[in-house]
Structure formats: structure tokens, C-alpha cells
Design a protein around this motif. Structure first.
Motif, short mmCIF file in Angstrom:
data_model
loop_
_atom_site.label_atom_id
_atom_site.label_comp_id
_atom_site.label_asym_id
_atom_site.label_seq_id
_atom_site.Cartn_x
_atom_site.Cartn_y
_atom_site.Cartn_z
N TYR A 125 42.52 22.00 -5.36
CA TYR A 125 42.06 21.15 -6.07
C TYR A 125 43.26 20.34 -6.59
CZ TYR A 125 39.75 18.96 -10.28
OH TYR A 125 39.41 18.13 -11.03
N VAL A 126 42.98 18.89 -6.80
CA VAL A 126 44.11 18.09 -7.14
C VAL A 126 43.52 17.20 -8.36
CG1 VAL A 126 45.77 16.11 -6.75
CG2 VAL A 126 45.40 17.99 -5.24
N LYS A 127 44.23 17.21 -9.46
CA LYS A 127 43.88 16.23 -10.61
C LYS A 127 45.21 15.38 -10.69
CE LYS A 127 42.96 16.49 -15.64
NZ LYS A 127 42.93 17.65 -16.67
N ILE A 128 44.87 14.22 -11.16
CA ILE A 128 45.81 12.96 -11.51
C ILE A 128 46.24 13.25 -12.94
CG2 ILE A 128 46.37 10.77 -11.83
CD1 ILE A 128 44.38 10.12 -9.31
N SER A 129 47.34 13.41 -13.20
CA SER A 129 47.91 13.49 -14.70
C SER A 129 47.52 12.43 -15.53
CB SER A 129 49.29 13.54 -14.47
OG SER A 129 49.79 13.81 -15.81
N GLU A 130 46.74 12.90 -16.68
CA GLU A 130 46.09 11.88 -17.45
C GLU A 130 47.37 11.26 -18.32
OE1 GLU A 130 43.05 14.07 -19.21
OE2 GLU A 130 41.90 13.94 -17.36
N THR A 131 48.38 11.95 -18.57
CA THR A 131 49.36 11.54 -19.58
C THR A 131 50.63 11.14 -18.91
OG1 THR A 131 50.43 13.81 -19.83
CG2 THR A 131 48.57 13.18 -21.29
N ASP A 132 51.52 10.31 -19.86
CA ASP A 132 52.64 9.79 -19.10
C ASP A 132 53.89 10.94 -19.36
OD1 ASP A 132 51.46 7.66 -18.10
OD2 ASP A 132 52.13 6.41 -19.51
N LYS A 133 53.56 12.02 -19.98
CA LYS A 133 54.67 12.94 -20.41
C LYS A 133 55.14 13.58 -19.07
CE LYS A 133 51.94 17.03 -21.13
NZ LYS A 133 51.66 18.02 -22.22
N THR A 134 56.53 13.70 -19.28
CA THR A 134 57.17 14.46 -18.15
C THR A 134 56.93 15.86 -18.07
OG1 THR A 134 58.88 12.60 -18.33
CG2 THR A 134 59.44 14.94 -17.12
N GLU A 135 56.73 16.55 -17.05
CA GLU A 135 56.47 17.82 -17.13
C GLU A 135 57.83 18.51 -16.58
OE1 GLU A 135 53.74 19.72 -17.51
OE2 GLU A 135 52.58 18.09 -17.90
N LEU A 136 58.20 19.55 -17.45
CA LEU A 136 59.70 20.41 -16.94
C LEU A 136 59.25 21.45 -16.43
CD1 LEU A 136 61.25 20.08 -20.75
CD2 LEU A 136 61.60 18.65 -18.67
N VAL A 137 59.77 21.56 -15.12
CA VAL A 137 59.64 22.96 -14.38
C VAL A 137 61.11 23.42 -14.00
CG1 VAL A 137 58.76 23.76 -12.16
CG2 VAL A 137 57.50 21.92 -13.57
#
Length: 104
Positions: A25-37
């Protein structure tokens, strides 16, 4: 942290989307925040026990230091293995600062 609405597995960020590795399942990110991985891995033998003067305020107990034989040590618990196994007890000698661990 976000979970897949279909299979309830953990979803991971990938190129602006959230993707489930289990069902796809793929979901387009709804926010513009940067994810830190974190892309780095940690060797399982590396365990940060205590850094600098963080032993201040720890409880003490009667425990014989294997280095100097002193009978007073700070102690704390840390979960190092899987959650269904017991925690590891750490000790730090109040005299020579030697750190050791004890398992159940």
C-alpha cells in the motif's frame, strides 16, 4: 509513525510517499514536513551505557566491583534484548568508575 490502513503494518517514508513493505500500500504524504530516517546501522555489540556525568542521581547498592573490590556501586536497568526477555542490570563502581553488567 504511521501504520498501514489495510494490514496495520508500519509504513516507511520513500520519495515523498509512505509505503507499506508488507502489502505494498502506498500513500502520498499529506504534509510538507521532512521525514528523518537513519541510514546508518549500529553494531549489536555497541551499547551506550552511560555518558559523561550521567551517573549523578542514580541509586546505589551493595555490589562488589570486579576491578577494585569496592562494595558500593550505582545501578540501572536497560532493555537490550527482545521485550519478552528480562532487562540487563548495569553497575558502575562509585570509587574506580568501572562499569559491568549482570544478567538474570
Amino acid at each position: 509513525m504511521e501504520f498501514c490502513p489495510k494490514c496495520k503494518s508500519l509504513m516507511y517514508p520513500k520519495e515523498g510517499e509512505m509505503s507499506c513493505k508488507k502489502c505494498g500500500y502506498v500513500k502520498i504524504s499529506e504534509t510538507d514536513k521532512t521525514e528523518l530516517v537513519s541510514k546508518t546501522s549500529r553494531d549489536n555489540s555497541d551499547v551506550t551505557v552511560l555518558e559523561e556525568d550521567t551517573d549523578i542521581g542514580l541509586p546505589t547498592t551493595n555490589a562488589r566491583c570486579p576491578e577494585c573490590g569496592h562494595n558500593l556501586a550505582y545501578w540501572w536497568l536497560r532493555q537490550l534484548r527482545s521485550a519478552d526477555e528480562s532487562e540487563t542490570r548495569f553497575f558502575k563502581c562509585t570509587k574506580c568508575q568501572k562499569t559491568w553488567r549482570e544478567y538474570d
